[in-house]
Design an enzyme around this catalytic site. Structure first.
Site, PDB file in Angstrom:
ATOM      1  N   SER A 183     -24.852  19.760  -0.470  1.00 47.88           N
ATOM      2  CA  SER A 183     -25.679  19.270  -1.561  1.00 47.88           C
ATOM      3  C   SER A 183     -26.977  20.076  -1.661  1.00 47.88           C
ATOM      4  O   SER A 183     -26.940  21.285  -1.822  1.00 47.88           O
ATOM      5  CB  SER A 183     -25.927  17.775  -1.362  1.00 47.88           C
ATOM      6  OG  SER A 183     -26.317  17.156  -2.555  1.00 47.88           O
ATOM      7  N   ASP A 289     -16.259  15.850  -7.837  1.00 43.03           N
ATOM      8  CA  ASP A 289     -17.680  15.646  -7.563  1.00 43.03           C
ATOM      9  C   ASP A 289     -18.396  15.424  -8.889  1.00 43.03           C
ATOM     10  O   ASP A 289     -18.555  16.354  -9.690  1.00 43.03           O
ATOM     11  CB  ASP A 289     -18.248  16.870  -6.841  1.00 43.03           C
ATOM     12  CG  ASP A 289     -19.653  16.647  -6.304  1.00 43.03           C
ATOM     13  OD1 ASP A 289     -20.354  15.747  -6.813  1.00 43.03           O
ATOM     14  OD2 ASP A 289     -20.056  17.377  -5.382  1.00 43.03           O
ATOM     15  N   HIS A 320     -18.333  13.900  -3.826  1.00 44.86           N
ATOM     16  CA  HIS A 320     -19.421  14.617  -3.146  1.00 44.86           C
ATOM     17  C   HIS A 320     -19.331  14.346  -1.639  1.00 44.86           C
ATOM     18  O   HIS A 320     -20.089  13.543  -1.081  1.00 44.86           O
ATOM     19  CB  HIS A 320     -20.747  14.115  -3.727  1.00 44.86           C
ATOM     20  CG  HIS A 320     -21.913  15.027  -3.508  1.00 44.86           C
ATOM     21  ND1 HIS A 320     -21.905  16.359  -3.854  1.00 44.86           N
ATOM     22  CD2 HIS A 320     -23.150  14.788  -2.984  1.00 44.86           C
ATOM     23  CE1 HIS A 320     -23.080  16.895  -3.563  1.00 44.86           C
ATOM     24  NE2 HIS A 320     -23.849  15.968  -3.031  1.00 44.86           N
TER      25      HIS A 320
END
Length: 634
Positions: A183, A289, A320
């Protein structure tokens, strides 16, 4: 074509008796050197009259230092070490009474330090124990990590304390650095690689952003109801709240909510600097995601390919999620071999192995020698009118001039509603489907949809989605685990102490049976039809042409299923609605989709051959996944 992976034991047997070189756990973890160095990043982000220092928490093998052996570095630079934590269990850094680091989040330290690596976890400026201000992907964020790489290579100054003058060198480091992170952390790795900094040998970005504009907007359409200033406020340290107001104002003023692309976004676009990348790239992304959409992976991958960067990719069916939490037993050894090759120089052959691993169904993977596979070609398909309004067909022949479809934006509905009613004439969407396919049809890469539409109001948002119409078992990416279930028992990776065990909860695939799968999406504000840099009010009754960029994917529509293209307004839960509620008329003759088909146009024609252009009735109770409740934090 893709080939199913053999079990690890079978792969080892097939490789023969001679094992490739591999770093071994010969160093003690409990005796490792644990220290913090504050590195001067040569910026004064908080305007206090002195350059900022960022905290780099380091753990490295003591025996190597005692014997004068230098070690390479695995680095994770993050803003989340104190506010939010890292990994599936949200681990945070901890310190003893003297401020010495005790717990290093994640497994990198437990696994790699005994194998002769140092692990360095960097607090971005404005977070945890660092000076300065977080600036959401900008110069300060990138320099926070780049300066540490410079220090590891003798090009920057580090100190033993946050404000003191005692300089510390990194004589224990070979200067070879591999950056990793999920991320925001992986995003920083992308940004640092795009500077071309010497010493950065490889990056492993997991679910990472490649252009911050594309995190907040899709061609002018807002993906969230807030901007980078809100994220900065959430993650900066309490001390930074007071000293970073000027940076906050710049984030507000430089990122207007009208979707215009400004200089602030250009600074945070790493794709344009892909030609500077020296490091190899092992990219990992969940194809579902919906936080950091796969557009980020797709455009970064294409730019790296155009510049000849060595690269590898894993694409999962998750949202994610870190690969440690959906394919742990394969991921850690693969990452180990990757770092051994690029940081220690071991000739273990990993760079000659298949480039891509793709998850086809929960826990079922295939490989490709290159990605996208050879023979993949952009293929134009076209919608046409069907027997009912808004229920059309999808083929290669343009619709006759004057053919149209209409829909009215309904901000309460989204892709799940549209897909569930694909064979029904509903006012909020226009859907176009092939007949049931006679052969499998594979899409691998990024798609585009070009629409010519006439709005009834001065503003409009548009969505386009690709759907696999047919039953399947998929990962339940819309649930809170985004495709994984967290179990109670643990597995241990490397060595540990009572304060940092290296043991983590096991996970399993969270599976869901569905009757359709949305596998690629794209959005746009029609007012940005001419340029992402500047939107304009629309003239009701005037036609406009706009191209929607659909997120990268690798999906096989099986024989017997149908491929669908749906065009609509607001995709509820995934984009913010326009200021008005328009009715839109689509000129089907001037509308098309460019799809990355393995085998190109010939593959499409073979798959739809003998099927005609009619649809089949939808399942009696169509099941898909609803749009999940998204957390606005990469």
């Amino acid at each position: 074509m893709a080939a199913l992976l053999a079990p690890p034991a079978a792969q080892a047997a097939a490789a023969g008796s001679k094992a490739p070189p591999e770093s071994r756990p010969v160093y003690s973890y409990d005796r490792a050197v644990r220290e913090t160095v504050w590195v001067d990043i040569k910026l004064d982000g908080d305007g206090d009259g002195r350059t900022d220092r960022v905290a780099a928490d380091i753990i490295r093998p003591r025996e190597a230092a005692e014997r004068g052996r230098k070690v390479p570095v695995v680095m994770d630079a993050s803003p989340y070490y104190s506010c939010c934590g890292r990994g599936n269990e949200s681990q945070k850094k901890t310190y003893d009474a003297q401020g010495k680091p005790v717990q290093f989040p994640l497994y990198y330290d437990n696994y790699f330090v005994p194998r002769g690596y140092a692990v360095v976890l960097v607090d971005l400026a404005g977070t945890n124990r660092s000076d300065g201000c977080i600036d959401i992907g900008g110069r300060s964020d990138i320099q926070s990590a780049k300066a540490v790489i410079d220090w590891l290579n003798g090009r920057a100054r580090g100190y033993s304390s946050r404000t003191g003058k005692h300089a510390v060198s990194a004589g224990w480091s070979t200067g070879a650095v591999g950056m990793i992170g999920k991320s925001y952390d992986g995003t920083v790795a992308n940004g640092v690689a795009a500077t071309g900094v010497k010493g950065l040998k490889t990056i492993v970005p997991i679910g990472a952003i490649s252009s911050w504009y594309d995190y907040y907007f899709a061609k002018g359409a807002a993906l969230y109801d807030g901007g980078p200033d809100g994220l900065a406020n959430d993650i900066e340290s309490p001390e930074a709240h007071g000293r970073c107001q000027a940076v906050q104002r710049k984030l507000v003023e430089g990122a207007p909510r009208n979707g215009d692309r400004t200089a602030l976004w250009d600074e945070r676009d790493y794709v344009k600097d892909a030609h500077k990348v020296r490091a190899s790239v092992f990219a990992v992304h969940g194809m579902q995601d919906l936080n950091v959409r796969t557009k980020h992976f797709g455009q970064w991958w294409d730019a790296l390919a155009a510049n000849g960067v060595e690269r590898k990719v894993w694409l999962s069916q998750t949202g994610h999620v870190d690969p440690f939490d959906y394919r742990r037993d394969t991921w850690v050894p693969t990452l180990h071999r990757w770092f051994d090759h690029y940081l220690l120089g071991y000739d273990n052959g990993i760079e000659r192995e298949p480039m891509a691993d793709v998850e086809r169904a929960p826990d079922q993977w295939s490989t490709d020698r290159v990605w996208p596979p050879r023979g993949t070609a952009a293929t134009t398909v076209r919608p046409a009118a069907g027997p009912q309004p808004g229920v059309g067909t999808l083929g290669t022949t343009p619709a006759p001039r004057g053919t149209t479809a209409e829909f009215t934006d309904d901000r309460t509905l989204g892709e799940s509603d549209w897909s569930a009613h694909i064979d029904q004439s509903t006012p909020a969407k226009a859907g176009f489907t092939t007949a049931p396919l006679t052969r499998d049809l594979r899409l691998a890469g990024s798609s585009k949809v070009s629409l010519t539409v006439t709005p009834s109001t001065a503003s409009a948002h548009l969505s386009a989605v690709l759907v696999d119409l047919g039953p399947a078992t998929i990962r339940n990416y819309a649930a809170s685990g985004e495709g994984i279930l967290t179990l109670a028992d643990r597995t241990c990776w490397g060595s540990g102490t009572t304060a940092d065990t290296g043991c983590f909860k096991r996970t399993a695939a969270d599976k869901q049976n569905v009757d359709y799968t949305v596998f690629s999406r794209g959005w746009a504000d029609l007012g940005h039809y001419a340029s992402a840099s500047h939107g304009t009010p629309l003239t009701p009754g005037k036609p406009y042409t706009v191209t929607l960029d659909l997120a990268a994917t690798d999906h096989v529509v099986p024989a017997g299923h149908r491929l669908a293209l749906i065009v609509a307004g607001t995709d509820a839960g995934l984009i913010e609605p326009a200021a008005t509620t328009p009715k839109l008329t689509v000129d089907l003759h001037r509308t098309s989709a460019s799809l990355p088909l393995v085998g190109g146009k010939a593959a499409f024609e073979r798959a739809v051959r003998s099927g005609g252009h009619g649809g089949r009735p939808a399942p009696a109770t169509p099941r898909g996944l609803p749009v999940p409740s998204l957390t606005h934090r990469p």
